[in-house]
Design a protein around this motif. Structure first.
Motif, PDB file in Angstrom:
ATOM      1  N   ASN A 377     -19.050  -5.378  16.979  1.00 23.14           N
ATOM      2  CA  ASN A 377     -17.924  -5.766  16.134  1.00 23.14           C
ATOM      3  C   ASN A 377     -16.649  -5.102  16.630  1.00 23.14           C
ATOM      4  N   GLY A 378     -15.565  -5.833  16.493  1.00 23.24           N
ATOM      5  CA  GLY A 378     -14.286  -5.324  16.965  1.00 23.24           C
ATOM      6  C   GLY A 378     -13.151  -6.146  16.408  1.00 23.24           C
ATOM      7  N   HIS A 542     -13.674  -1.309  18.867  1.00 22.98           N
ATOM      8  CA  HIS A 542     -12.358  -0.677  18.806  1.00 22.98           C
ATOM      9  C   HIS A 542     -12.440   0.841  18.604  1.00 22.98           C
ATOM     10  N   ASN A 543     -13.672   1.380  18.547  1.00 15.21           N
ATOM     11  CA  ASN A 543     -13.833   2.837  18.451  1.00 15.21           C
ATOM     12  C   ASN A 543     -14.102   3.486  19.817  1.00 15.21           C
ATOM     13  N   VAL A 549     -10.764   2.263  27.396  1.00  7.93           N
ATOM     14  CA  VAL A 549     -10.247   0.897  27.212  1.00  7.93           C
ATOM     15  C   VAL A 549      -9.034   0.673  28.105  1.00  7.93           C
ATOM     16  N   ASP A 550      -8.127   1.671  28.143  1.00 12.77           N
ATOM     17  CA  ASP A 550      -6.928   1.541  28.977  1.00 12.77           C
ATOM     18  C   ASP A 550      -7.300   1.396  30.453  1.00 12.77           C
ATOM     19  N   ARG A 551      -8.324   2.132  30.865  1.00 11.49           N
ATOM     20  CA  ARG A 551      -8.770   2.033  32.264  1.00 11.49           C
ATOM     21  C   ARG A 551      -9.247   0.616  32.577  1.00 11.49           C
ATOM     22  N   ASN A 586       1.566  -1.084  26.470  1.00 16.49           N
ATOM     23  CA  ASN A 586       1.958  -2.141  25.527  1.00 16.49           C
ATOM     24  C   ASN A 586       0.760  -2.919  25.002  1.00 16.49           C
ATOM     25  N   ALA A 587      -0.295  -3.014  25.793  1.00 17.57           N
ATOM     26  CA  ALA A 587      -1.482  -3.768  25.359  1.00 17.57           C
ATOM     27  C   ALA A 587      -2.118  -3.165  24.125  1.00 17.57           C
ATOM     28  N   GLY A 588      -1.965  -1.850  23.953  1.00 14.34           N
ATOM     29  CA  GLY A 588      -2.489  -1.209  22.745  1.00 14.34           C
ATOM     30  C   GLY A 588      -3.989  -1.390  22.569  1.00 14.34           C
ATOM     31  N   GLY A 589      -4.693  -1.484  23.677  1.00  8.51           N
ATOM     32  CA  GLY A 589      -6.150  -1.627  23.586  1.00  8.51           C
ATOM     33  C   GLY A 589      -6.630  -3.046  23.403  1.00  8.51           C
ATOM     34  N   LEU A 590      -5.709  -4.024  23.412  1.00  6.43           N
ATOM     35  CA  LEU A 590      -6.092  -5.420  23.179  1.00  6.43           C
ATOM     36  C   LEU A 590      -6.144  -6.182  24.503  1.00  6.43           C
ATOM     37  N   PHE A 591      -7.318  -6.629  24.847  1.00  7.56           N
ATOM     38  CA  PHE A 591      -7.479  -7.432  26.060  1.00  7.56           C
ATOM     39  C   PHE A 591      -6.754  -8.766  25.933  1.00  7.56           C
ATOM     40  N   ILE A 592      -6.664  -9.297  24.694  1.00 10.27           N
ATOM     41  CA  ILE A 592      -6.009 -10.591  24.528  1.00 10.27           C
ATOM     42  C   ILE A 592      -4.522 -10.468  24.861  1.00 10.27           C
TER      43      ILE A 592
END
Length: 1418
Positions: A377-378, A542-543, A549-551, A586-592
């Motif tokens: 879940n995310g 998201h945890n 995640v940034d990598r 800027n992505a803030g952890g969001l791949f989308i």
């Protein structure tokens, strides 16, 4: 010498089935070689393996103590599914012989099933239906397979030449004393009417009553003919001979074969051990079993093994085609699999990204523990779907992906759950070939399986087939990938799917592990909270550590921007490490965000660096949350699509068009192409192209304009429609306005596109199945189909008010039939009915009486004519309009569209009848019905052991059901002596209440839902705690069966009704008996309190209903009018009406206060056992032994017209050739002659001894022929009424007759499966036409008299040459036809039990007494 290979499961080609241990022993002794066991199977059979000659044989026997057709069928089905190479089976054992002058049957003889004129070799004598004329046997059992019939023919020829090896094979048993008959009783046949005197032998029976039979030279004779099979032992000589005569001279009685014939190609071989009379004993059983198995061995000896191998090859091809044909019945969501054509460009995880999470998923997937469900879940945009695709791809390539389903809101079939289970099942069938048979078995068993609940589909199409795999025929572990479950459009379905997925833990032989990805929405979180932690594994995407995640996002950006650099020849090193770091931040952890950014930059082509700078320059904001970063990139993409060079006015118009098009795209209920959107939204291609051209970052825009547009990610929909996320008024879309735009577009395009005969087929009888989907799509393009399917849903979602004479009203008045026709061609009539029902509920909330009345009539119209419209869409202008009531609003509106070839319409009812729907699905009698408290559910209980959800668990008939007051529980009472409590939403069994010593007839919840009462034929009532299942009290006092119980509305009283003719009132707190109400003269079937608790109604077998004062016990009224036992009563919720259900096939409505009879509801074809009002009192449900539940509108009256005069059912009508007379035939044994012009009765012809089924005039009008159930035809003088001749020759009822055009011949059709031709002048029998396999119901000559057509219950019509008697053609029919063309479909109640034609006028007579006259201009 090399060791001989041990036979495998697929090497066994012959199955033997035995019922008794002695039969099994004899079969085992006939083996030339016995093989080792193959190991335990996932079924209950225990097998013996061996070889007879060159055939590998597997033997199964029935469980000890079990006999009958059902047990035999269960054993055979399991054998067939386990050993798929078996070509045929032999049912070998003992039976009771039927000696006769035609068959000198002795003990030890062998009877072999062989086809005859009437039967296929075996007949089930106890299977049929009760009719007014008595018990009528139905159905036809298959003949043995051709290879076995050829074998017994060859064997019979050898026996004629005295080359039998029977004695040789029997001698194998001589070493076993049990199989000799020297110590058995003498072979004595007693006269049929002489019963056994007593004791275990016949020593005391009179030798004078023994039939004197001549000695015979052969010890054992083989007899070929019909074997009678049933579920009861025949122990009476008179009954034996009577049944044999009725069945056409059977040779033997037994108890198992009927269970095999239609499910397993089979030859039945029976050694005769007694004569099916009261003189039965067991001394001949072993010897008879031996002679039967010896003959079995001789049969196998003449069948070449090579022939079986060739037969197997042919059958493999046929079986594959049959399996595929069954699988094709399941609906399939083509876009659901991860590797669907539409998803082929969707990404998977880049190498060296998502390493930790992917490894954790792999460890789980390859593990062996009980954690069968993995939940990833995310939050939106965190990359869940990409991970799901990666896992699906990896396990697909490893051969361990069972199935995948990727949900997508607004994605059509993948936006809802209706095709979820069937799509999963079809993928499993493709991946695991061994599953195909079991899945097809489920489809064949329930043809409507795709319309059942998700729970029923899951268990029958997934869980049960997987549980039947033995683990050797496939991989032991499969992964099921389900992505974006939160995108499913119904929270209830989401909860159901989670509950069903958890059931994979029940699978033992094959492990199914479920990988599920979704947002952490409330229904999904709650669903997982209910799963034990030991059965699931969770991973919160998201945890993951932000650094990891940034990598991964950095790797993703480097990869994609490198591709852009190379594609557009940008300077080396672009965009540089600093730019990548800023983008990652800027992505803030969001791949989308990263994916959208890359698409946006790529879309700039040579201006990619400029677009990158735009993003970087706009990133210096105070936005901190990932969602705000995502909002920012969406705003950037949308604004960039509007040229800075536009004037303010042009920008304003561009933003309006952007909102107009994008708003509709994001709320579409199924994706559409740009080309279809042009037409639906009425925008030009230029406007469409110009608007979406700059939106490739958020939209998947195919180069082909006919392929649907799709959102890259659902988060864009949330952004565009969320005012708190899209704060720019130039961009924000009002969701209701978008739906309003689409609703208006749908109505506009339907109004301009739909017309009569949408697909230009011309002929009114063309079937939906006759047209290829490409033909339909040519005339009904995607945008039109979309409009037809979804216009009502968009209308609902926009919330617009309805009023009379608005655009909706005008559309319906002009195009409702065109719309329904289009839906039928699209095979979406069910969706149309749902839409009409929704529209009716909307109209009900507004002041639009004429519009509401029209919509209500539309619903009645389409429900009534649905069977016709679904088959042949153009019948909506023919059958549907023609047979609609006179006052139907739809009929009046479209009267001018009735075909001109209908010169004279039949008389129809004036208004819609009270019958709303007939609910079919049970396979046996329906005993009880109950509405849920909110009126949304209806439960029905049946002798087929299951309620319709389907709730399975009882081991015998379910006799009663009741909902708890809050609707959460359902109680069912069964003849297995238990009460079960079910969770009504999930179908789970909560409790099984045991304590009664005999079957339970009734259950009832108290008003507070805590105590539950059950009534039993053990003469007691028990009170139970509905929560704990504990027995609270046992109420004793009745002297016979307790048949019904009911609580008073306040819960303080309990009424019980008994076969002792009394009603007792009990104090529910103390259990004390308060009153005994006496007055009925026969047993009482039902009892119920009025809603206010002041009245008590009871229904009795004395044909009456009594109303009592519940306080004093005084009889207030006795309601009489039923013609047979009254089985059930129910008060309406307001207490004003009382409904009663009777064995006379009717439901009656009474005024509960005055006792006046208000209405009789007639439409059931058999006894009505239960009635229940819906909570609002508008509907009444009735359950019947005709296997149906009917829903009635209690506010309406049904009134069909009849020609009156007969005292019973009218079975036939016929016009005289000059049209002046009409003859009618009835089961009152009379023929009546009527004046066709005035309707006056002229004469009554009497003489037949049984029902009259048919009448026909000779061409010159002088003769009238009548056909009767007394097996005869009578010829009458039509003028005087004198009987001229009696034609005898049929061995069963004559159902139809017809004169040849010249009047010289008469044809008769009979239930003996034959048609006879007679000389109409002399009465001589000319020919007997044989070929039908079931009753022949009708016969008709061609105009030149050279052909005769016959119609049969075997569902065929045969064409015969009347001179030679040769069958020329077999066709199927169901319609009124003109030549070979179907023109008019007949509703159920208009289908004739007989028909007559004069020139272009057709008269149809029905079983209800209805006579319909139609005239055609064709």
């Amino acid at each position: 010498m090399a060791n001989r290979r041990r036979p495998r499961r697929e090497d066994y080609t012959v199955g033997l089935v035995c019922a008794l241990p002695i039969e099994l022993a004899a079969a085992q002794e006939m083996l030339d070689e016995e093989h080792e066991d193959l190991g335990h199977d996932a079924n209950d059979n225990i097998y013996t393996f061996g070889r007879i000659g060159k055939h590998n044989v597997v033997i199964a026997s029935l469980p000890k103590g079990q006999t009958g057709t059902n047990s035999a069928a269960a054993v055979a089905v399991q054998m067939k599914s386990t050993f798929t190479s078996i070509r045929f089976s032999l049912m070998v054992g003992i039976g009771g012989g039927v000696p006769s002058p035609k068959a000198d049957i002795r003990l030890g003889d062998v009877v072999v099933s062989s086809p005859s004129k009437l039967h296929g070799g075996v007949v089930q004598y106890d299977f049929g239906k009760a009719t007014p004329s008595g018990f009528e046997r139905t159905g036809f059992l298959n003949a043995p397979p051709t290879i076995l019939l050829n074998a017994i023919a060859k064997l019979q020829a050898s026996h004629f030449r005295e080359r039998s090896r029977l004695s040789e094979y029997i001698s194998k048993l001589k070493g076993l004393p049990a199989f000799t008959h020297e110590d058995a009783e003498p072979d004595a046949l007693f006269k049929a009417d002489y019963n056994h005197v007593g004791g275990g032998t016949c020593k005391q029976c009179s030798k004078e009553r023994v039939v004197d039979r001549k000695p015979r030279s052969q010890e054992i004779l083989i007899h070929y003919g019909t074997i009678a099979s049933g579920n009861q032992v025949i122990r009476d000589g008179t009954t034996r001979d009577r049944l044999s005569s009725e069945l056409g001279d059977v040779l033997c009685f037994e108890m198992e074969a009927a269970g095999l014939m239609n499910s397993f190609p089979c030859l039945v071989i029976r050694g005769i051990c007694d004569y099916a009379d009261s003189h039965k004993n067991k001394t001949w059983q072993a010897y008879a079993a031996g002679t039967a198995t010896a003959y079995m061995k001789e049969v196998l000896s003449v069948i070449p093994a090579a022939e079986l191998a060739e037969l197997r090859a042919v059958e493999i091809i046929r079986e594959k085609r049959e399996l595929q044909s069954l699988l094709d019945r399941l609906p399939y969501a083509a876009e659901a699999p991860f590797n669907s054509y539409q998803s082929q460009h969707e990404p998977t995880c880049l190498h060296n990204t998502r390493v930790d999470v992917l490894q954790e998923i792999r460890n789980w997937a390859d593990g062996r523990d009980d954690r069968r469900v993995f939940w990833l879940n995310g939050l939106a945009g965190t990359g869940k779907s990409t991970i799901a695709r990666t896992i699906a791809r990896e396990y697909f390539e490893r051969g361990h992906l069972g199935a995948s389903f990727f949900f997508l809101k607004g994605g059509g079939d993948v936006g809802h759950a209706s095709k979820f289970v069937t799509t999963i099942s079809l993928q499993l069938a493709s991946i695991v070939p061994a599953l195909q048979y079991y899945i097809c078995e489920a489809i064949a068993k329930r043809s409507n399986i795709a319309s059942l609940s998700l729970r029923d589909q899951w268990r029958q199409l997934v869980v049960r087939p997987l549980s039947k795999l033995n683990g050797n025929s496939c991989s032991s572990t499969y992964i099921l990938v389900v992505d974006a479950l939160d995108e499913c459009n119904d929270e209830r379905h989401i909860r159901n799917i989670l509950q069903l997925l958890a059931e994979v833990l029940l699978l033992k032989t094959v492990r199914l592990r479920v990988f599920l990805a979704s947002r952490p929405e409330v229904p999904i979180r709650h669903g997982f909270d209910k799963m034990p932690k030991a059965e699931r594994q969770d991973f919160v995407l998201h945890n993951i550590s932000p650094a990891a995640v940034d990598r991964d996002i950095s790797t993703f950006l480097e990869h994609n921007l490198s591709d852009i650099r190379q594609e557009y020849y940008l300077e080396p090193g672009w965009p540089g490490e600093q730019a990548i770091r800023r983008l990652v931040k800027n992505a803030g952890g969001l791949f989308i965000w990263a994916a959208t950014t890359c698409r946006f930059i790529r879309e700039g082509k040579g201006f990619a660096p400029k677009r990158l700078n735009t993003i970087l320059e706009g990133s210096s904001t105070s936005a901190t949350t990932p969602e705000k970063h995502l909002n920012k990139i969406y705003v950037t993409v949308l604004k960039q699509s509007i040229s800075l060079d536009y004037t303010d006015e042009e920008k304003k118009e561009s933003y309006r068009m952007l909102r107009h098009i994008l708003g509709c795209v994001v709320v579409l209920l199924s994706p559409l192409s740009a080309k279809s959107l042009n037409r639906l939204l009425d925008v030009t291609k230029q406007d469409m192209d110009q608007t979406i051209d700059g939106l490739h970052a958020i939209l998947d825009i195919p180069k082909d304009p006919t392929i649907p547009l799709r959102l890259h990610h659902p988060s864009f929909r949330d952004f565009l429609l969320g005012k708190n996320r899209c704060s720019n008024p130039e961009l924000w879309v009002d969701e209701k306005q978008a739906h309003r735009t689409l609703a208006e577009g749908c109505i506009r395009i339907m109004s301009t596109s739909l017309k009569q005969d949408n697909c230009s087929v011309g002929a009114p009888g063309v079937l939906v199945t006759d047209l290829e989907s490409s033909w339909v799509e040519q005339y009904l393009p995607p945008e039109v189909q979309y409009a037809c399917l979804y216009w009502v849903q968009h209308l609902q979602k926009c919330g617009d008010q309805l009023y009379d004479d608005n655009r909706i009203h005008h559309f319906l008045q002009g195009h409702i039939l065109h719309w329904l026709e289009a839906l039928s061609w699209m095979r979406k009539i069910s969706e149309g009915i749902y839409a009409i029902t929704s529209l009716e509920s909307i109209a009900l909330t507004y002041d639009c009486p004429r519009l509401y009345g029209f919509i209500h009539d539309i619903r009645r119209f389409v429900l009534y004519s649905r069977p016709a419209i679904e088959q042949a869409p153009l019948q909506i202008y023919c059958s549907a309009l023609i047979f609609a009531p006179e006052m139907s609003v739809v009929r009046k509106q479209f009267q001018d569209q009735i075909p001109r070839w209908m010169r004279r319409l039949p008389e129809v009812q004036k208004n819609w009848s009270a019958l709303l729907q007939t609910l079919e699905g049970h396979s046996s009698w329906v005993w009880a019905v109950a509405f849920s408290p909110d009126g949304k559910l209806l439960a029905s209980a049946s002798a087929d052991w299951a309620a319709l959800q389907t709730l399975e668990g009882h081991t015998s008939w379910v006799r009663a059901v009741a909902f708890s007051p809050d609707g959460k529980l359902l109680a069912s009472a069964s003849t297995d002596c238990t009460v079960k409590l079910w969770d009504s939403s999930t179908g789970a069994v909560l409790q099984t209440l045991k304590g009664h010593s005999s079957l339970i007839r009734a259950v009832a919840f108290s008003p507070d839902g805590k105590p539950l009462a059950s009534a039993s034929i053990d003469c007691t009532v028990k009170l139970w705690d509905a929560v704990t299942g504990a027995a609270l009290q046992t109420l004793e006092g009745h002297s016979s069966w307790v048949r019904a119980v009911a609580f008073s509305p306040d819960g303080k009283l309990l009424a019980s009704a008994s076969a002792d003719c009394t009603v007792k009132l009990w104090n529910t707190g103390t259990g004390a008996a308060l009153q005994t109400l006496e007055g009925h003269s026969d047993y009482i079937n039902a009892v119920t309190f009025s809603p206010d608790g002041k009245l008590l109604a009871s229904a009795s077998a004395n044909k009456s209903v009594k109303v009592w004062d519940a306080g004093t016990g005084a009889v207030l009224q006795s309601l009489e009018g039923h013609l047979n036992s009254v089985w059930a009563v129910a008060f309406s919720p307001d207490g004003k009406l009382l409904a009663s259900a009777s064995h006379d096939n009717t439901v009656r409505l009474w005024d509960a206060v005055t006792g006046a009879a208000l209405q009789t509801l007639e439409n059931h074809s058999n006894s009505v056992y239960a009635v229940a009002f819906s909570p609002d009192g508008k509907l009444l449900a009735s359950a019947s032994t005709d296997n149906t539940v009917k829903l009635w509108d209690v506010s309406m009256r049904a009134a069909l017209q009849t020609l009156e005069g007969h005292s019973n059912l009218v079975r036939a009508v016929a016009f005289s050739p000059d049209g002046k007379l009409l003859a009618s035939a009835s089961i009152d044994c009379t023929v009546k002659l009527w004046d066709a012009g005035t309707g006056a009765a002229l004469q009554t012809l009497e003489g037949h001894l049984d029902y009259i089924n048919a009448v026909a005039f000779s061409p010159d009008c002088n003769l009238l022929a009548s056909a009767s159930a007394d097996n005869t035809i009578k010829l009458w003088d039509a003028g005087t009424g004198l009987a001229l001749q009696i034609l005898e020759g049929h061995s069963s009822s004559v159902d139809a007759i017809a004169f040849s055009p010249d009047g010289k011949m008469l044809a008769s059709a009979s239930t003996d499966c034959t048609v006879k031709l007679w000389d109409a002048v002399t009465g001589a029998a000319l020919q007997t036409l044989e070929g039908h396999s079931d009753y022949v119901d009708a016969a008709a000559f061609s105009p030149d008299g050279e052909l005769l057509a016959s119609a049969s219950a075997d569902c065929t019509v045969k064409l015969w040459d009347t001179v030679t008697g040769v069958a020329l053609q077999t066709i199927e029919e169901q319609w009124v036809t003109a030549g070979t063309e179907n023109i008019l479909w007949l509703p159920l109640e208009y289908r004739p039990s007989c028909a007559a034609m004069h020139e272009s006028i057709v008269a149809l007579g029905s079983m209800s007494g209805l006579v319909s006259i139609l005239e055609f201009a064709i």
